[in-house]
Design an enzyme around this catalytic site. Structure first.
Site, short mmCIF file in Angstrom:
data_model
loop_
_atom_site.label_atom_id
_atom_site.label_comp_id
_atom_site.label_asym_id
_atom_site.label_seq_id
_atom_site.Cartn_x
_atom_site.Cartn_y
_atom_site.Cartn_z
N LYS A 144 -8.88 14.68 34.43
CA LYS A 144 -8.30 13.46 33.88
C LYS A 144 -9.32 12.62 33.11
O LYS A 144 -10.52 12.79 33.22
CB LYS A 144 -7.61 12.66 35.00
CG LYS A 144 -6.31 13.37 35.44
CD LYS A 144 -5.50 12.63 36.48
CE LYS A 144 -4.23 13.44 36.78
NZ LYS A 144 -3.43 12.85 37.88
N ARG B 248 -4.79 18.70 43.99
CA ARG B 248 -4.06 19.35 42.89
C ARG B 248 -5.06 19.59 41.77
O ARG B 248 -5.61 18.63 41.22
CB ARG B 248 -2.93 18.41 42.45
CG ARG B 248 -2.08 18.94 41.31
CD ARG B 248 -0.99 17.91 40.94
NE ARG B 248 -0.14 18.39 39.88
CZ ARG B 248 -0.44 18.31 38.58
NH1 ARG B 248 -1.57 17.76 38.20
NH2 ARG B 248 0.41 18.78 37.68
C1 PT1 Z 1 -0.83 13.89 40.16
C2 PT1 Z 1 -0.23 14.50 39.01
C3 PT1 Z 1 1.02 15.16 39.22
N1 PT1 Z 1 -0.77 14.46 37.78
C4 PT1 Z 1 0.96 14.61 41.49
N2 PT1 Z 1 1.58 15.20 40.47
C5 PT1 Z 1 -0.12 15.01 36.74
N3 PT1 Z 1 1.54 14.63 42.74
C6 PT1 Z 1 1.10 15.66 36.94
C7 PT1 Z 1 -5.39 11.48 32.37
O1 PT1 Z 1 -5.75 10.34 32.70
O2 PT1 Z 1 -1.99 13.26 40.06
N4 PT1 Z 1 -0.24 13.96 41.35
N5 PT1 Z 1 1.65 15.72 38.17
C8 PT1 Z 1 -0.73 14.95 35.36
N6 PT1 Z 1 -0.73 13.61 34.85
C9 PT1 Z 1 -1.84 13.06 34.18
C10 PT1 Z 1 -2.12 11.72 34.29
C11 PT1 Z 1 -2.70 13.90 33.47
C12 PT1 Z 1 -3.27 11.19 33.70
C13 PT1 Z 1 -3.82 13.40 32.86
C14 PT1 Z 1 -4.13 12.03 32.98
O3 PT1 Z 1 -6.04 12.21 31.63
#
Ligand code: PT1
Length: 283
Positions: free
Chosen positions: A227, A264
């Site tokens: 992230k 994850r």
């Molecule tokens: C998470 C999650 C998810 N993240 C759960 N499911 C994502 N339970 C998808 C960035 O800041 O943390 N927990 N499903 C992906 N979402 C992101 C959010 C991807 C922020 C990247 C960022 O780069």
């Protein structure tokens, strides 16, 4: 054929097998089935083998998602999301008995995914969609309830909290109570790293995993893999891919050391190696 997990009568709440790493945490491998995750267009054909490779690398669970929730991402229509994830879940289910989770905000997609062999509903919207609580209760499967401020398209515009850790804990307690009141038995919580949070918010939450676990009283999942906040710590990690593996592995370890029951991750082999090393220093 369906696995022992998914062939259990729908009335029965399934139980996850123990984590591969004794003492945990569970390692959830990320399987994005979105066009930006594939350059060749062979979306569902390429996806299932990637999931199986993550299991070989030590993942306990494969998390299949067809709608990006990263900052700025646009919503995906239901039919499109279904067309992405259902064939992949079916192909994985035909090839492995490992638990599969469906990463979706939509009750209809969750229902179809469970029918196709998924075992867990991972919901970044914490069952707040219309009908989501009722659908989850009827599915009799574990759920992951995540905290998000706003919605993916705009959530990073101006995240604001008076006390991020206290507010996230209060939200997760409220959503877990709502799920429990509907009869949902197996409830996981996730503070939602990167979902409507500044760097300071993300760091506060990652440092508060033990407190979140204690004050919410549910098993905790942490998703920090690759992230943006990692790039805010290390300016050499601008690329969302392999540039951020070190920080991602560190984040998983930081979470695990505070008692997170699941992480994850994209980089399964690297994360499992780090967790094994940590576990080997204990007892
Ligand atoms: C998470 C999650 C998810 N993240 C759960 N499911 C994502 N339970 C998808 C960035 O800041 O943390 N927990 N499903 C992906 N979402 C992101 C959010 C991807 C922020 C990247 C960022 O780069």
């Amino acid at each position: 054929m369906h696995s022992a997990l998914s062939s259990a009568p729908a009335m029965n709440q399934i139980t996850l097998p123990p984590p591969k790493l004794a003492g945990g945490p569970y390692v959830m491998g990320i399987l994005n089935v979105t066009p930006d995750s594939f350059s060749d267009g062979g979306l569902s054909e390429a996806a299932a083998p990637r999931g199986l490779a993550m299991l070989e690398a030590g993942a306990d669970i494969i998390d299949v998602g067809g709608e990006s929730t990263r900052p700025g991402a646009e919503p995906v229509p239901e039919g499109e999301e279904m067309a992405r994830v259902i064939p992949v879940i079916a192909a994985l289910r035909a090839a492995t008995t490992a638990p599969i989770s469906i990463d979706t905000m939509k009750p209809s997609v969750a229902m179809a995914a469970i029918s196709a062999g998924a075992s867990i509903w991972n919901d970044v919207y914490a069952l707040q969609a219309p009908g989501a609580l009722e659908t989850a209760a009827a599915l009799h499967r574990p759920v992951v309830l995540m905290h998000m401020q706003g919605e993916p398209r705009t959530m990073q515009a101006e995240p604001r909290y008076d006390d991020v850790v206290a507010e996230v804990i209060a939200f997760l307690r409220t959503r877990a109570a709502a799920a429990e009141a509907k009869g949902i038995a197996d409830i996981w919580v996730d503070p939602g790293i990167g979902f409507g949070k500044t760097l300071e918010h993300n760091l506060a939450l990652l440092g508060a995993v033990a407190r979140i676990k204690r004050e919410v009283g549910r098993p905790v999942l942490i998703g920090a893999s690759r992230k943006r906040f990692i790039a805010s710590i290390d300016e050499r990690a601008k690329n969302a891919g392999k540039d951020r593996v070190g920080g991602s592995v560190a984040a998983a370890l930081i979470a695990a050391q505070q008692g997170a029951e699941m992480v994850r991750v994209h980089d399964v082999a690297e994360t499992v190696q780090a967790l094994k090393l940590w576990r080997a220093t204990q007892s």
